[in-house]
Design a protein around this motif. Structure first.
Motif, short mmCIF file in Angstrom:
data_model
loop_
_atom_site.label_atom_id
_atom_site.label_comp_id
_atom_site.label_asym_id
_atom_site.label_seq_id
_atom_site.Cartn_x
_atom_site.Cartn_y
_atom_site.Cartn_z
N MET A 129 58.51 -17.89 -37.62
CA MET A 129 57.97 -18.08 -39.14
C MET A 129 56.79 -17.05 -39.53
SD MET A 129 58.01 -20.82 -41.36
CE MET A 129 58.03 -22.30 -41.01
N THR A 130 57.01 -16.70 -40.92
CA THR A 130 56.27 -15.46 -41.47
C THR A 130 55.42 -16.24 -42.20
OG1 THR A 130 57.88 -15.38 -43.26
CG2 THR A 130 58.22 -14.01 -41.37
N SER A 131 54.49 -15.48 -42.93
CA SER A 131 53.42 -16.07 -43.84
C SER A 131 53.83 -16.77 -44.74
CB SER A 131 52.33 -15.12 -44.10
OG SER A 131 52.74 -13.80 -44.44
N SER A 132 54.96 -16.24 -45.32
CA SER A 132 55.79 -16.61 -46.62
C SER A 132 56.60 -18.07 -46.50
CB SER A 132 56.78 -15.49 -47.15
OG SER A 132 57.75 -15.31 -46.31
N GLY A 133 56.50 -18.32 -45.26
CA GLY A 133 57.26 -19.62 -45.00
C GLY A 133 58.75 -19.52 -44.55
N ARG A 134 59.24 -18.18 -44.36
CA ARG A 134 60.67 -18.02 -44.17
C ARG A 134 60.69 -17.85 -42.48
NH1 ARG A 134 64.52 -15.88 -47.15
NH2 ARG A 134 64.81 -14.53 -45.27
N LEU A 135 61.84 -18.05 -42.17
CA LEU A 135 62.18 -17.49 -40.52
C LEU A 135 62.85 -16.22 -40.77
CD1 LEU A 135 63.51 -21.05 -39.31
CD2 LEU A 135 61.29 -19.97 -38.51
N ALA A 149 68.98 -11.58 -42.86
CA ALA A 149 68.92 -12.22 -43.97
C ALA A 149 67.79 -13.35 -43.57
CB ALA A 149 70.13 -12.67 -44.58
N GLY A 150 67.71 -13.83 -42.39
CA GLY A 150 66.72 -14.80 -42.00
C GLY A 150 67.09 -16.15 -42.78
N CYS A 151 66.12 -16.91 -42.44
CA CYS A 151 66.43 -18.47 -43.00
C CYS A 151 65.54 -18.83 -44.11
CB CYS A 151 66.35 -19.25 -41.92
SG CYS A 151 67.63 -19.29 -40.77
N GLY A 152 65.68 -19.35 -45.20
CA GLY A 152 64.73 -19.52 -46.32
C GLY A 152 63.84 -20.66 -46.01
N ILE A 153 63.09 -20.73 -47.19
CA ILE A 153 61.96 -21.82 -47.09
C ILE A 153 62.41 -23.27 -46.73
CG2 ILE A 153 59.91 -22.53 -48.15
CD1 ILE A 153 59.51 -19.82 -49.53
N ASP A 154 63.43 -23.63 -47.80
CA ASP A 154 63.91 -24.96 -47.23
C ASP A 154 64.57 -25.30 -46.20
OD1 ASP A 154 63.38 -25.29 -50.22
OD2 ASP A 154 65.39 -24.70 -51.05
N PHE A 155 65.27 -24.44 -45.51
CA PHE A 155 65.66 -24.68 -44.04
C PHE A 155 64.30 -24.79 -43.18
CE2 PHE A 155 66.86 -22.82 -40.03
CZ PHE A 155 67.84 -23.92 -39.64
N ALA A 156 63.53 -23.88 -43.36
CA ALA A 156 62.41 -23.90 -42.55
C ALA A 156 61.71 -25.39 -42.60
CB ALA A 156 61.35 -22.78 -42.67
N ARG A 157 61.49 -25.94 -43.87
CA ARG A 157 60.84 -27.16 -44.13
C ARG A 157 61.58 -28.01 -43.53
NH1 ARG A 157 58.89 -26.30 -50.38
NH2 ARG A 157 57.03 -24.82 -49.91
N GLY A 206 59.06 -20.85 -34.75
CA GLY A 206 60.23 -20.20 -34.88
C GLY A 206 61.37 -21.08 -34.45
N PHE A 207 62.46 -20.35 -34.39
CA PHE A 207 63.65 -21.12 -34.26
C PHE A 207 64.73 -20.16 -33.46
CE2 PHE A 207 67.97 -22.59 -35.87
CZ PHE A 207 67.76 -23.81 -35.96
N ILE A 208 65.21 -20.77 -32.58
CA ILE A 208 66.12 -19.90 -31.85
C ILE A 208 67.62 -20.03 -31.70
CG2 ILE A 208 67.14 -19.70 -29.00
CD1 ILE A 208 64.78 -18.26 -29.40
#
Length: 469
Positions: A129-135, A149-157, A206-208
């Motif tokens: 998890m980054t400070s911007s809320g993304r993974l 590309a990572g995962c967006g804020i909506d997925f992290a939430r 985080g996410f694995i």
């Protein structure tokens, strides 16, 4: 289990079965070798070699080592044991992998390996998890293709609200509404088998992503439970590492702020010194001796300002010179010459006494004490500097007849930064002076009475005069 009942671990059963399979393989090979005996001596040896190599090649082709191990574990768990996992063995291995990383293996790599070993996954990828809320991926890697590309804020939430293990095979077959927040590169990569959220408290850290195991199968309730618990344990390690990193950064800022506070205090002293020189210049500008002293003071102030700027820069953290044998009198004479333009200074004491100290640090420490004494003294009352021998120590004294301090202030506030009895004072001079003296192996004593003045005594290790070469 009843007393006296036999209990075999999974490891022992696997070893017994492996030995039995090896014996069966040898028995079949011996039978085939015996069957070719009637062919004659020459043909028998050729047939035996073909049987041995053919059987070995068939075993390697049918049962590759990694796949064999995964297949056996899966079948044994299905037919011989109540549970898929040996939880004690899995947890011991998991904690050992997390905690026993080598010097060259980062925590992120240990986390990926620990989670992958649970399901025999050939690969795992950590998204943090980054400070911007993304993974975003913790490190660049070849697997999976869209990890960069990572995962967006909506997925992290979504994962933070519902921290359950994701069965990606089931999500790929689910309706569009259930998988609309899952990144397309995750669903489009069939090698990604499961996703494990790393939740510390109620915060996603985080996410694995786990690769598909060698023997393909569906996630069951045991996978969900074990991976969920392991994910929380990993999240605590990750949160602790992030906390340590934040603490180290805070310490670096604290050290910079501490150095900056000392430098601001020194700049204030220089400003006071230059202010007194400017006021005295109005009355003594026609005195040639005063003008010579003023030029010396200005030159010294410029040098000290340059030294302060060097101390404030990131490159100005070099270690001070070690203590050496020298005469404290020379340091006092330099300070007295510098400060006489702003206030009367009286110097006394022995000339021949030597001590063990660093002249630069001692001059800075005495300079703080003298400046404090000047600011606390009446304009016509001199500040006294003296040197004497006290047993195995050399005593350097700074004495003034100023306002003085209470016993309670000395005991609780004098050597604490940002506590001062002076209007506009920073309360850093005495604190830094004591720190500088202590760094040279000395100590600082203080006596004071309100309305009568203060006496600071710096005690340094006595040293014999060095013999000339």
């Amino acid at each position: 289990m009843r007393p006296g009942a036999l209990h075999l671990s999974r490891t022992m059963i696997l070893r017994v079965l492996a030995i039995a399979a090896s014996l069966a393989y040898l028995a079949v090979t011996l039978v085939l070798l015996d069957a070719v005996e009637p062919l004659g001596l020459v043909y028998a040896w050729l047939a035996r070699a073909m049987v041995v190599f053919g059987a070995s090649f068939a075993a390697m082709m049918i049962l590759p080592p990694g796949r064999t191990r995964s297949w056996l574990k899966l079948r044994l768990a299905q037919h011989l044991f109540r549970h898929r996992y040996d939880y004690r063995a899995e947890w011991l291995r998991f904690t050992r992998t997390l905690g026993d990383g080598g010097a060259d293996e980062a925590l992120e790599e240990r986390i990926e390996r620990a989670l992958a070993d649970i399901t025999d996954a050939p690969q795992a990828r950590l998204l943090v998890m980054t400070s911007s809320g993304r993974l975003d991926a913790a490190e660049p890697a070849a697997w999976p293709d869209g990890a960069a590309a990572g995962c967006g804020i909506d997925f992290a939430r979504m994962v933070e609200r519902d921290p359950r293990v994701l069965d990606l095979d089931a999500l790929r077959a689910a309706p569009e509404e259930e998988r609309r927040l899952i990144p397309a590169w995750v669903l489009g990569d069939p090698s990604i088998w499961a996703g494990v959220p790393l939740v510390h408290g109620d915060r996603l850290t985080g996410f694995i992503l786990l690769a598909r195991p060698p023997v393909d199968r569906r996630l069951d309730w045991e996978d969900h439970d074990l991976l969920s618990v392991a994910g929380r344990q990993v999240a605590s390690h990750l949160a602790e590492a992030q906390g340590q990193e934040a603490l180290a950064e805070a310490r670096r800022f604290h050290e910079f702020n501490r150095r900056f506070a000392f430098i601001v205090h020194d700049i204030k002293n220089l400003a006071s010194q230059l202010g007194l020189v400017a006021r005295n210049a109005e009355r003594h500008a026609d005195n040639p001796a005063f003008r010579a002293d003023m030029v010396t003071t200005l030159r010294d102030s410029v040098q000290r300002l340059n030294d302060l700027l060097a101390r404030l820069s990131p490159q100005g953290t070099q270690r001070p010179d070690p203590p050496r044998v020298a005469r404290p009198r020379a340091v006092l004479e330099a300070i007295a010459a510098r400060c006489r333009t702003q206030h009367p200074i009286a110097l006394s004491g022995r000339l021949d006494v030597h001590a063990l100290f660093d002249p630069a640090r001692l001059e800075l420490a005495i300079g703080h004490l003298v400046q404090n004494a000047i600011e606390a003294s009446p304009p016509d009352e001199p500040v006294w500097l003296s040197i004497d021998r006290r047993g195995f120590e050399v005593e350097v004294t700074v004495l003034d007849r100023g306002r003085g301090m209470s016993a309670d202030f000395i005991r609780h506030s004098l050597f604490k930064p940002f506590n001062s009895t002076k209007l506009g004072g920073f309360g850093i001079g005495a604190f830094e002076a004591r720190s500088l003296v202590a760094s040279m192996g000395g100590r600082l004593e203080v006596e004071s009475r309100e309305g009568e003045g203060s006496r600071f005594a710096i005690l340094l290790p006595f040293a014999e005069e060095p013999v000339a070469a």
